[in-house]
Design a protein around this motif. Structure first.
Motif, mmCIF file in Angstrom:
data_model
loop_
_atom_site.group_PDB
_atom_site.id
_atom_site.type_symbol
_atom_site.label_atom_id
_atom_site.label_comp_id
_atom_site.label_asym_id
_atom_site.label_seq_id
_atom_site.Cartn_x
_atom_site.Cartn_y
_atom_site.Cartn_z
ATOM 1 N N ARG A 15 68.379 -30.507 45.092
ATOM 2 C CA ARG A 15 68.146 -29.100 45.233
ATOM 3 C C ARG A 15 69.616 -28.466 44.962
ATOM 4 O O ARG A 15 70.686 -28.910 45.348
ATOM 5 C CB ARG A 15 67.740 -28.511 46.648
ATOM 6 C CG ARG A 15 67.442 -27.398 46.772
ATOM 7 C CD ARG A 15 66.737 -27.002 48.192
ATOM 8 N NE ARG A 15 65.456 -27.434 48.235
ATOM 9 C CZ ARG A 15 64.483 -26.808 47.310
ATOM 10 N NH1 ARG A 15 64.843 -25.675 46.606
ATOM 11 N NH2 ARG A 15 63.250 -27.272 47.738
ATOM 12 N N SER A 21 71.308 -24.523 44.738
ATOM 13 C CA SER A 21 71.164 -23.008 44.696
ATOM 14 C C SER A 21 69.662 -22.797 45.168
ATOM 15 O O SER A 21 69.092 -21.910 44.341
ATOM 16 C CB SER A 21 71.617 -22.479 43.485
ATOM 17 O OG SER A 21 72.748 -22.573 43.531
ATOM 18 N N ASP A 22 68.911 -23.624 45.706
ATOM 19 C CA ASP A 22 67.393 -23.236 46.167
ATOM 20 C C ASP A 22 66.770 -23.657 44.905
ATOM 21 O O ASP A 22 65.551 -23.280 44.727
ATOM 22 C CB ASP A 22 67.206 -21.830 46.695
ATOM 23 C CG ASP A 22 67.848 -21.672 48.005
ATOM 24 O OD1 ASP A 22 68.013 -22.799 48.688
ATOM 25 O OD2 ASP A 22 68.361 -20.439 48.315
ATOM 26 N N ILE A 23 66.940 -24.404 43.859
ATOM 27 C CA ILE A 23 66.414 -24.692 42.780
ATOM 28 C C ILE A 23 65.840 -26.187 43.040
ATOM 29 O O ILE A 23 66.771 -27.153 43.257
ATOM 30 C CB ILE A 23 67.002 -24.452 41.389
ATOM 31 C CG1 ILE A 23 67.185 -22.982 41.337
ATOM 32 C CG2 ILE A 23 66.191 -25.102 40.232
ATOM 33 C CD1 ILE A 23 68.032 -22.518 40.192
ATOM 34 N N GLU A 24 64.450 -26.575 43.066
ATOM 35 C CA GLU A 24 64.014 -28.041 43.044
ATOM 36 C C GLU A 24 64.464 -28.853 41.948
ATOM 37 O O GLU A 24 63.968 -28.458 41.007
ATOM 38 C CB GLU A 24 62.990 -28.126 43.696
ATOM 39 C CG GLU A 24 62.374 -29.432 43.992
ATOM 40 C CD GLU A 24 60.928 -29.556 44.264
ATOM 41 O OE1 GLU A 24 60.344 -30.489 44.803
ATOM 42 O OE2 GLU A 24 60.058 -28.463 44.418
ATOM 43 N N TYR A 50 64.099 -29.339 36.104
ATOM 44 C CA TYR A 50 63.962 -28.612 37.581
ATOM 45 C C TYR A 50 62.546 -28.191 37.342
ATOM 46 O O TYR A 50 61.821 -28.008 36.469
ATOM 47 C CB TYR A 50 64.850 -27.708 37.683
ATOM 48 C CG TYR A 50 64.927 -26.126 36.857
ATOM 49 C CD1 TYR A 50 64.079 -25.334 37.706
ATOM 50 C CD2 TYR A 50 65.049 -26.045 35.588
ATOM 51 C CE1 TYR A 50 63.858 -24.003 36.986
ATOM 52 C CE2 TYR A 50 64.733 -24.846 35.218
ATOM 53 C CZ TYR A 50 64.290 -23.895 35.739
ATOM 54 O OH TYR A 50 64.021 -22.707 34.976
ATOM 55 N N GLU A 81 77.461 -28.640 49.604
ATOM 56 C CA GLU A 81 77.296 -27.207 48.729
ATOM 57 C C GLU A 81 77.664 -26.174 50.059
ATOM 58 O O GLU A 81 77.205 -25.832 50.959
ATOM 59 C CB GLU A 81 75.908 -26.834 48.168
ATOM 60 C CG GLU A 81 75.806 -25.763 47.556
ATOM 61 C CD GLU A 81 74.465 -25.387 46.893
ATOM 62 O OE1 GLU A 81 74.383 -24.773 45.971
ATOM 63 O OE2 GLU A 81 73.482 -25.926 47.634
ATOM 64 N N ARG A 99 78.657 -22.651 48.734
ATOM 65 C CA ARG A 99 78.262 -21.431 48.445
ATOM 66 C C ARG A 99 77.364 -21.556 47.330
ATOM 67 O O ARG A 99 77.897 -22.436 46.317
ATOM 68 C CB ARG A 99 79.371 -20.662 48.218
ATOM 69 C CG ARG A 99 79.117 -19.266 47.726
ATOM 70 C CD ARG A 99 80.228 -18.357 47.715
ATOM 71 N NE ARG A 99 80.897 -18.103 46.281
ATOM 72 C CZ ARG A 99 81.795 -17.432 45.811
ATOM 73 N NH1 ARG A 99 82.357 -16.781 46.554
ATOM 74 N NH2 ARG A 99 81.959 -17.281 44.547
ATOM 75 N N LYS A 100 76.307 -21.033 47.189
ATOM 76 C CA LYS A 100 75.328 -21.222 45.987
ATOM 77 C C LYS A 100 75.624 -20.451 44.809
ATOM 78 O O LYS A 100 76.074 -19.311 45.074
ATOM 79 C CB LYS A 100 73.829 -20.593 46.327
ATOM 80 C CG LYS A 100 73.087 -21.540 47.752
ATOM 81 C CD LYS A 100 71.954 -20.838 48.097
ATOM 82 C CE LYS A 100 71.237 -21.580 49.115
ATOM 83 N NZ LYS A 100 71.750 -22.849 49.535
ATOM 84 N N GLU A 110 74.836 -18.349 41.448
ATOM 85 C CA GLU A 110 73.647 -17.491 41.028
ATOM 86 C C GLU A 110 73.183 -17.921 39.653
ATOM 87 O O GLU A 110 73.793 -18.435 38.852
ATOM 88 C CB GLU A 110 74.350 -16.151 40.763
ATOM 89 C CG GLU A 110 74.597 -15.385 42.062
ATOM 90 C CD GLU A 110 75.293 -13.960 41.833
ATOM 91 O OE1 GLU A 110 75.009 -13.631 40.699
ATOM 92 O OE2 GLU A 110 75.956 -13.342 42.760
#
Length: 192
Positions: free
Chosen positions: A20, A22-25, A51, A161, A163-164, A166
């Motif tokens: 994962r 930045s909240d992307i699988e 992804y 991680e 900071r995510k 963008e």
């Protein structure tokens, strides 16, 4: 000392396979390519992954034993205003796409001084920063750039991680240009 640190981070980065970002699988079984910018600059690292872009779901009824499909017409569904406790979503197919991540190793304030918006070409762009150094420069990191901390404590050496990043949409021509550039560098590194 700085080059030893960069080499340690590079060695971990070569094995770094997050599931994962930045909240992307990320598809863990999918293909990925990683490459350093060039043989002289070991501070920029690119990765192309598959992804999970979206999923196709169907409603399954946990109450009806004869027909598992949830039609949305049962009493519970209607009375509870479409919040039936028996309804479950089942993923029947996932669709994948390509994501390009760019990682930049930052070990000094000079590494940050020449950066501008055009340097961040990936869908996801990250700085990899030693944990102790991050506190000194965190206010100088551009908006939208993610931060991955290099952590080296007693029983652990790896990444966290902080900071995510963008997600930045790239048009198909940009994606193609980046991937072709990566392939050229990969072939060049392979031949040397």
């Amino acid at each position: 000392m700085e080059s030893i640190l960069i080499n340690r981070i590079n060695n971990i980065l070569k094995k770094y396979k997050p599931i994962r970002l930045s909240d992307i699988e990320i598809n863990p079984t999918g293909s990925h390519i990683h490459i350093f910018n060039s043989s002289t600059d070991k501070t920029t690292f690119w990765r192309v992954n598959e992804y999970w872009m979206k999923s196709l779901c169907i409603g399954i009824c946990g109450k009806n034993r004869f027909s598992n499909f949830c039609s949305g017409n049962c009493e519970e569904w209607i009375n509870k205003k479409k919040q039936c406790m028996w309804r479950q979503e089942k993923i029947i197919k996932k669709f994948s796409d390509v994501i390009i991540s760019r990682y930049e190793i930052i070990t000094s304030e000079n590494d940050l001084s020449y950066k501008n918006e055009e340097d961040f070409l990936g869908h996801l762009n990250y700085y990899i920063i030693p944990k102790d150094f991050y506190k000194k420069i965190k206010n100088n990191i551009p908006q939208g750039i993610g931060v991955i901390l290099y952590v080296n404590v007693k029983n652990f050496e790896g990444f966290k991680e902080q900071r995510k990043s963008e997600f930045k949409w790239l048009d198909p021509q940009q994606e193609k240009k980046i991937m072709l550039s990566m392939l050229k560098k990969m072939v060049k590194n392979f031949d040397s």
